[in-house]
Design a protein around this motif. Sequence first.
Motif, mmCIF file in Angstrom:
data_model
loop_
_atom_site.group_PDB
_atom_site.id
_atom_site.type_symbol
_atom_site.label_atom_id
_atom_site.label_comp_id
_atom_site.label_asym_id
_atom_site.label_seq_id
_atom_site.Cartn_x
_atom_site.Cartn_y
_atom_site.Cartn_z
ATOM 1 N N LEU A 298 10.032 -3.535 -44.853
ATOM 2 C CA LEU A 298 11.116 -4.416 -45.296
ATOM 3 C C LEU A 298 11.571 -5.328 -44.159
ATOM 4 C CD1 LEU A 298 13.207 -1.955 -47.496
ATOM 5 C CD2 LEU A 298 11.705 -3.783 -48.268
ATOM 6 N N GLU A 300 9.761 -6.379 -41.667
ATOM 7 C CA GLU A 300 8.722 -7.405 -41.485
ATOM 8 C C GLU A 300 8.823 -8.481 -42.565
ATOM 9 O OE1 GLU A 300 5.854 -8.241 -39.549
ATOM 10 O OE2 GLU A 300 6.832 -7.080 -37.977
ATOM 11 N N ALA A 301 9.132 -8.047 -43.789
ATOM 12 C CA ALA A 301 9.174 -9.005 -44.906
ATOM 13 C C ALA A 301 10.435 -9.859 -44.871
ATOM 14 C CB ALA A 301 9.072 -8.262 -46.238
ATOM 15 N N TYR A 304 13.446 -9.125 -40.062
ATOM 16 C CA TYR A 304 14.305 -8.152 -39.380
ATOM 17 C C TYR A 304 15.786 -8.232 -39.737
ATOM 18 C CZ TYR A 304 10.207 -6.340 -37.245
ATOM 19 O OH TYR A 304 8.992 -5.737 -37.092
#
Lengths: 501, 247
Positions: A298, A300-301, A304
Amino acid sequence: MMKDTLPAEFFVDVDHRRCVRCKRCIQNCGFSVYSFADGIVPDHSKCVACHRCVTYCPQQAIRIEHRPLAFRQNANWSTQHILDIWRQSLAPGMLLTGMGNDLPYPILWDHLLIDACQVTNPSIDPLREPMELRTYLGKKPDLVSILKKPEGGFLLKEALPPQIRLEVPFILSAMSYGSISLNAQKAMAMTAQELGIVMNCGEGGLHKDLYPYGQNIVVQVASGRFGVHREYLNAGVGTEIKIGQGAKPGIGGHLPGEKVSLEVSQTRMIPMGTDALSPAPHHDIYSIEDLRLLIYALKEATDYKPVSVKIAAVHNVAAISSGIVRAGADILHIDGFRGGTGAAPSIIRNHVGIPIELALAAVDDRLRQEGIRNQVSLVAAGGIRSSADAAKAIALGADAVALGTAALIPFGCNVCQRCHTGNCSWGIATQKPELVRRLDPEVGAERLTNLLSSWALEIKEVLGALGINALESLRGNRERLRGIGLDSQTLEILGVKPAGR
Amino acid sequence: MLRIDAGGLHYRELNHLIRQAVAEGESEIVLDQVNGQRYIGDGLQGNVTIRIKGTPGQDLAAFMDGPTIRVEGNAQDAVANTMNLGKVIISGQAGDVLGYAMRGGKLYVAKDAGYRIGIHMKSYRSQVPVIIIGGKVGDFLGEYMAGGVLMVLGMTEEEFPPRPLAGDYLGVGMHGGAIYLRGTIDPDQIGKEISPAEMSEEDHRLLRKELAEFCQDMGWDLEKVLEVPFLKLVPISHRPYGGHYSY
């Protein structure tokens, strides 16, 4: 002949001398209690005591009463036990219910008392002096180094980890679109924007109308992954992995197909009318290491943004929490056994989990002992009924509290616990358009904003009495709490002294 | 074409480089020396093909929305986790929990895959996720599956003792979509929420179309794949637990 109906729980008393036969009660009742046959005729057995009709009867001609079921008194076999057995013998299945655990377990908030200043240290008058309620949720560094700017002032040498800013220490709890109406969610989003706090959209995706409120929204990722996609994950100021819920620890959720309307289906990204099944576990999370995988997936998507992990308060909550912090969560959201739900089996809601007061104290202790308390913000939830409960939660160690039921009551809810039926007369826990439109989001937002600003004032008043001017000074400050009527072990777990000491 | 030597790079650096390149309009990226870096393609959008040489780490293509990823080697767990769109082609084996809650796009694995493949896959409007496993898989294939297409071909070398196409608890809790197995399976391995269904003309067309694409990507012979009849498994109900509650 055996009985084939259950006795009505309530009596609907229509005063025919006052009734003007305007039929407003017929229109207003979401549970089809009323019909008209040369006068208003109530079917008592359908009444859930939601008081919609009572509120809207222009003549005040309706009274809802408890129907006295004069069973022989029995301290062992309560009326509820008998009714539940009848219900299941007539219609097999797990008994469903809505909202939080209503059994008379101890409520520890009511056994905690707050300190105040007298003589030796002055109290502060919040009317005239500034009081800081602002709260930042997220990891805090172990230490900060600062640079002095030549022109005056200071700079942090290293950037702080990302934080979610709350002007007042409240979060509007995760209640999904599907379990509650879009209008209820809109009212919460508007409130969050108005107050500078966040609402959690729950696990049912984020309706397109709510995207503009992104700065005040945390999006949730639960085991069903409904409506979870790239834009969704980036729509809010953070994400939350829902592992558990106080009302139903350890089990999943089943949103029945009847509630999966066109817009619910679009938001959840599933076909209309199919059951939306959330498996009990996330099947990609069987360990703390797996949880870390999803937390960082999450991050990374979302470049941060802070990741919250929500769990239900269960027996071993302190050790689990330690693992969650070490897995990289920025926020740990703990939901106690009084936490609400749109639908849960009664057996789970009423008998599984532990009180948030004990869980919160145990978790805060454990994280401090391990020297990792600064790595996470604690959000406490599950039965916060007043600003007093909120202040006590913060003194026990919470950074903020999350409000579910308390946030719905301003919309008209009177905790009738029939959310799972989808018939909510107040337009809150329903997807029926004729009911949903009764809840005006703007009016709802105004009421909820009124409530939370009142609570903020009250918390400031408490801080003033305590002689402190920032919520930060109350956080985890259990010295300012005393227990009353609690046994020594409970006091030890809570980390508070008995009143008088 | 951009080549990135991933050797020794932390996933955060590597993924940052990939995202940056995609943002700058790069349409073909080759990653050399990939060795366990996680989250490659995580939440990535755009019209880009990424070729991975080595073994990518877990959550490859998680939340991905469009790109194509070709792995020349094996992959680990949780590939295509909650993927929305795009394609992942793995020339070797892959681990557990592939395509969890995948909503669209395609995931091809040439050889075996692990447990819990295609759990809670779902389709939405025109998006129909497709997972094709060239080898065999473990338990809980298609558990809680809510939509999409899962195929297991079992075309790996003969083993001794022989292993079934899929493990136990196949399709438990399944309430949407379809599973196609190349060959047969012991009925005892099948979850009680699903049952075999007659292959229709439409099923044959779907198989041919999807498998043609798979064979083209893998360099396999389509006719050889279609030599063996397929078993179709579908859910008995779209609401398997509707009767579990008393109101």
